[in-house]
Write an enzyme that holds these catalytic residues in place. Structure first.
Site, PDB file in Angstrom:
ATOM      1  N   ARG A  76       0.861  -1.188   0.000  1.00 28.17           N
ATOM      2  CA  ARG A  76       0.000   0.000   0.000  1.00 28.17           C
ATOM      3  C   ARG A  76       0.897   1.238   0.000  1.00 28.17           C
ATOM      4  O   ARG A  76       1.696   1.442   0.914  1.00 28.17           O
ATOM      5  CB  ARG A  76      -0.908  -0.014   1.240  1.00 28.17           C
ATOM      6  CG  ARG A  76      -1.738   1.217   1.339  1.00 28.17           C
ATOM      7  CD  ARG A  76      -2.814   1.180   2.414  1.00 28.17           C
ATOM      8  NE  ARG A  76      -3.471   2.461   2.365  1.00 28.17           N
ATOM      9  CZ  ARG A  76      -3.518   3.356   3.339  1.00 28.17           C
ATOM     10  NH1 ARG A  76      -3.014   3.080   4.523  1.00 28.17           N
ATOM     11  NH2 ARG A  76      -4.085   4.522   3.158  1.00 28.17           N
ATOM     12  N   HIS A 120      -3.186  10.844   0.323  1.00 23.91           N
ATOM     13  CA  HIS A 120      -2.672  10.672   1.685  1.00 23.91           C
ATOM     14  C   HIS A 120      -2.047  12.005   2.085  1.00 23.91           C
ATOM     15  O   HIS A 120      -0.854  12.099   2.363  1.00 23.91           O
ATOM     16  CB  HIS A 120      -1.682   9.513   1.741  1.00 23.91           C
ATOM     17  CG  HIS A 120      -1.418   8.969   3.116  1.00 23.91           C
ATOM     18  ND1 HIS A 120      -1.496   7.633   3.427  1.00 23.91           N
ATOM     19  CD2 HIS A 120      -1.054   9.583   4.267  1.00 23.91           C
ATOM     20  CE1 HIS A 120      -1.187   7.442   4.707  1.00 23.91           C
ATOM     21  NE2 HIS A 120      -0.915   8.624   5.236  1.00 23.91           N
ATOM     22  N   GLU A 165      -7.597   8.263   5.867  1.00 24.30           N
ATOM     23  CA  GLU A 165      -7.967   8.885   7.132  1.00 24.30           C
ATOM     24  C   GLU A 165      -8.561  10.281   6.975  1.00 24.30           C
ATOM     25  O   GLU A 165      -7.987  11.280   7.442  1.00 24.30           O
ATOM     26  CB  GLU A 165      -6.745   8.937   8.064  1.00 24.30           C
ATOM     27  CG  GLU A 165      -6.189   7.570   8.382  1.00 24.30           C
ATOM     28  CD  GLU A 165      -5.015   7.608   9.369  1.00 24.30           C
ATOM     29  OE1 GLU A 165      -4.538   8.698   9.681  1.00 24.30           O
ATOM     30  OE2 GLU A 165      -4.602   6.527   9.814  1.00 24.30           O
ATOM     31  N   ASN A 291      -7.772   1.628   9.428  1.00 24.96           N
ATOM     32  CA  ASN A 291      -6.496   1.900  10.083  1.00 24.96           C
ATOM     33  C   ASN A 291      -6.802   1.964  11.571  1.00 24.96           C
ATOM     34  O   ASN A 291      -7.638   2.765  11.988  1.00 24.96           O
ATOM     35  CB  ASN A 291      -5.932   3.267   9.694  1.00 24.96           C
ATOM     36  CG  ASN A 291      -5.584   3.375   8.215  1.00 24.96           C
ATOM     37  OD1 ASN A 291      -5.740   2.436   7.453  1.00 24.96           O
ATOM     38  ND2 ASN A 291      -5.112   4.548   7.823  1.00 24.96           N
ATOM     39  N   TYR A 293      -4.959   1.879  15.575  1.00 22.50           N
ATOM     40  CA  TYR A 293      -3.760   1.847  16.406  1.00 22.50           C
ATOM     41  C   TYR A 293      -4.071   1.545  17.862  1.00 22.50           C
ATOM     42  O   TYR A 293      -3.365   0.808  18.511  1.00 22.50           O
ATOM     43  CB  TYR A 293      -3.009   3.181  16.280  1.00 22.50           C
ATOM     44  CG  TYR A 293      -2.368   3.313  14.916  1.00 22.50           C
ATOM     45  CD1 TYR A 293      -1.070   2.895  14.706  1.00 22.50           C
ATOM     46  CD2 TYR A 293      -3.101   3.792  13.830  1.00 22.50           C
ATOM     47  CE1 TYR A 293      -0.486   2.967  13.447  1.00 22.50           C
ATOM     48  CE2 TYR A 293      -2.524   3.870  12.557  1.00 22.50           C
ATOM     49  CZ  TYR A 293      -1.223   3.453  12.381  1.00 22.50           C
ATOM     50  OH  TYR A 293      -0.647   3.499  11.140  1.00 22.50           O
ATOM     51  N   GLU A 357      -3.848  -0.166   7.794  1.00 25.29           N
ATOM     52  CA  GLU A 357      -2.714   0.248   8.640  1.00 25.29           C
ATOM     53  C   GLU A 357      -2.902  -0.289  10.045  1.00 25.29           C
ATOM     54  O   GLU A 357      -4.013  -0.251  10.586  1.00 25.29           O
ATOM     55  CB  GLU A 357      -2.624   1.774   8.795  1.00 25.29           C
ATOM     56  CG  GLU A 357      -2.074   2.522   7.635  1.00 25.29           C
ATOM     57  CD  GLU A 357      -1.985   4.022   7.897  1.00 25.29           C
ATOM     58  OE1 GLU A 357      -1.848   4.438   9.072  1.00 25.29           O
ATOM     59  OE2 GLU A 357      -2.059   4.764   6.913  1.00 25.29           O
TER      60      GLU A 357
HETATM   61  O1  IFM Z   1       2.095   7.916   9.843  1.00 28.71           O
HETATM   62  C1  IFM Z   1       0.717   7.887   9.989  1.00 28.71           C
HETATM   63  C2  IFM Z   1       0.035   7.655   8.657  1.00 28.71           C
HETATM   64  O2  IFM Z   1       0.384   8.610   7.726  1.00 28.71           O
HETATM   65  C3  IFM Z   1      -1.458   7.694   8.833  1.00 28.71           C
HETATM   66  N1  IFM Z   1      -1.887   6.803   9.883  1.00 28.71           N
HETATM   67  C4  IFM Z   1      -1.205   6.880  11.150  1.00 28.71           C
HETATM   68  C5  IFM Z   1       0.292   6.785  10.941  1.00 28.71           C
HETATM   69  C6  IFM Z   1       1.014   6.863  12.304  1.00 28.71           C
HETATM   70  O3  IFM Z   1       0.718   8.057  12.941  1.00 28.71           O
END
Ligand code: IFM
Length: 452
Positions: A76, A120, A165, A291, A293, A357
């Site tokens: 990606r 992006h 995002e 995505n 985290y 992500e």
């Molecule tokens: O680096 C970023 C990415 O560009 C978008 N998602 C989160 C990542 C980590 O912060």
């Protein structure tokens, strides 16, 4: 017992143009809002810029060799709009398209799926000068750009993401001013979210019309939202926050409506909503990119929460303290991924999902032998992949997983301080070293299974 993943599951890694390419003025590329922002003193830590970054514009064959060494099957990356249309409008810059053509051809030759994102975050600066994302004209311009790219690469590239995002680039760029273009204007932010939703629908239709054989999605940032207490007020706040953070762009595209996040109703006039917009923002995506985290723990605020709460009221994005923290301070909480996969599957009739992500920042550096022994990153991936496996067993239709990131890279306002790569990068020389986490992840990809 090793946990087996479905046949044909894509194992990938992700990057983004401004974070890795460098070559910020090469071959006719125009200035982006991130060029302007990072060149403005005080905006990015230590004055770092993406001028050179990982120099992947010139070194992409090394990146592909690393993907291949790990046995990954999907890459990606993102396309920089100002390489294609230097001022965001008009004829395509042939050299920019050729660069991505070479990248795509090299990936296909290596047996790796090219999986690009159209946006992006590197908006051509000229379009920001004309009003940026709060300006309705941008939706049509973005659709023109999407069509140019798909006509050039769609014969070879079948899987696409429109945005990365949308929630983050509108919030950080127009509400909080932490990212480019650095504006702090709640109304501009609200309008920007709506124009992005219109652009999403317009681009989707332009891409479909240009080629009928594409699989089109978007990478939405999400986090599992938990109420801070058992109170009804916190439960309501958490649910509104879920709708605002996780569904503000997803529901318009899949359902042609905004989620009910604001207790006093949708701020239609502040958002600049016009007749016909709900139908226009609809984009029946072929897959949902997620995505993720960490999780968010939310509690209700008294009063109206102030202008930055935008009438949604709760405090959001507050991480928990029960799990270990990455070097960025984000809580490691794998169950968040399971929770969101199961919830989106349930609420949206089990759409195909790609994890676009997931990853963590740790500063581990090469030791005397040149080995980057990043055991905490291995533990992170093990935990989150176990959560993905569990979500698939619980019925989520997950088709692929992408580690963020292939390379240590330019982490936006943090500059090069936060290292998310499964490959270590020496930013002085551009040298790359596969971290131990990359070796481990490659083993998972090859086996299509998570070891015990
Ligand atoms: O680096 C970023 C990415 O560009 C978008 N998602 C989160 C990542 C980590 O912060």
């Amino acid at each position: 017992m090793p946990r087996q993943f479905p046949d044909g599951f894509f194992w990938g890694a992700a990057t983004a143009s401004y974070q890795i390419e460098g070559a910020w003025q090469a071959d006719g590329k125009g200035e982006s809002i991130w060029d302007r922002f990072s060149h403005t003193p005080g905006k990015v830590k230590l004055g770092h810029t993406g001028d050179v970054a990982c120099d992947s514009y010139h070194r992409f064959p090394e990146d592909i060799a690393l993907l291949k060494e790990m046995g990954l099957t999907s890459y990606r990356f993102s396309i920089a709009w100002p390489r294609i249309q230097p001022t965001g409008r008009g004829a395509a810059n042939r050299a920019g398209l050729d660069y991505y053509g070479r990248l795509v051809d090299a990936l296909l030759a290596a047996g790796i799926r090219p999986f690009p994102t159209l946006y992006h975050w590197d908006l051509p600066q000229a379009l920001e000068d004309d009003g940026g994302w709060p300006h309705r004209d941008l939706a049509g311009r973005f659709a023109d750009y999407a069509e140019i790219v798909v006509r050039a690469l769609g014969d070879r590239v079948k899987g696409w993401m429109i945005f990365n995002e949308p929630n983050i680039f509108t919030t950080m760029g127009y509400l909080l001013g932490i990212h480019a273009p650095g504006r702090r204007d709640p109304e501009a932010f609200l309008r920007a979210t709506h124009v992005v939703n219109l652009a999403h629908g317009d681009a989707f239709r332009a891409m479909r019309a240009a080629r009928g054989d594409l699989s089109i999605g978007t990478a939405f940032n999400m986090s599992a939202v938990e109420p801070a207490s058992d109170s009804v007020a916190d439960a309501d706040a958490a649910e509104r926050w879920h709708r605002f953070m996780n569904e503000w762009f997803l529901r318009p595209s899949l359902r042609g409506e905004y989620p009910e996040a604001h207790p006093k109703g949708l701020p239609e006039s502040a958002m600049g909503i016009e007749a016909g917009d709900f139908a226009r923002m609809r984009a029946p995506l072929d897959f949902v990119g997620i995505n993720l985290y960490t999780r968010a723990i939310v509690k209700a605020l008294p009063g109206d929460g102030g202008p930055l709460s935008l009438g949604v009221l709760p405090v959001g994005g507050v991480g928990g303290d029960a799990g270990p923290k990455t070097d960025f301070g984000w809580e490691v909480w794998p169950d968040a991924l399971h929770q969101i996969l199961v919830r989106i599957s349930k609420d949206y009739d089990r759409p195909p999902i790609e994890i676009t992500e997931n990853g963590c920042s740790y500063a581990d550096a090469p030791d005397a032998r040149g080995v980057v022994d990043d055991t905490r990153r291995i533990a992170f991936y093990r935990g989150y992949l176990e959560a993905v496996h569990r979500a698939i067993a619980d019925g989520a239709d997950v088709r692929g997983y992408h580690a963020w990131s292939l390379l240590d890279n330019f982490e936006w306002a943090e500059g090069y301080e936060q290292r998310f790569g499964i490959v270590w990068v020496d930013f002085e020389t551009g040298r790359r070293i596969l971290k131990e986490s990359g070796r481990w992840y490659g083993g998972v990809a090859r086996a299509n299974a998570l070891p015990d």
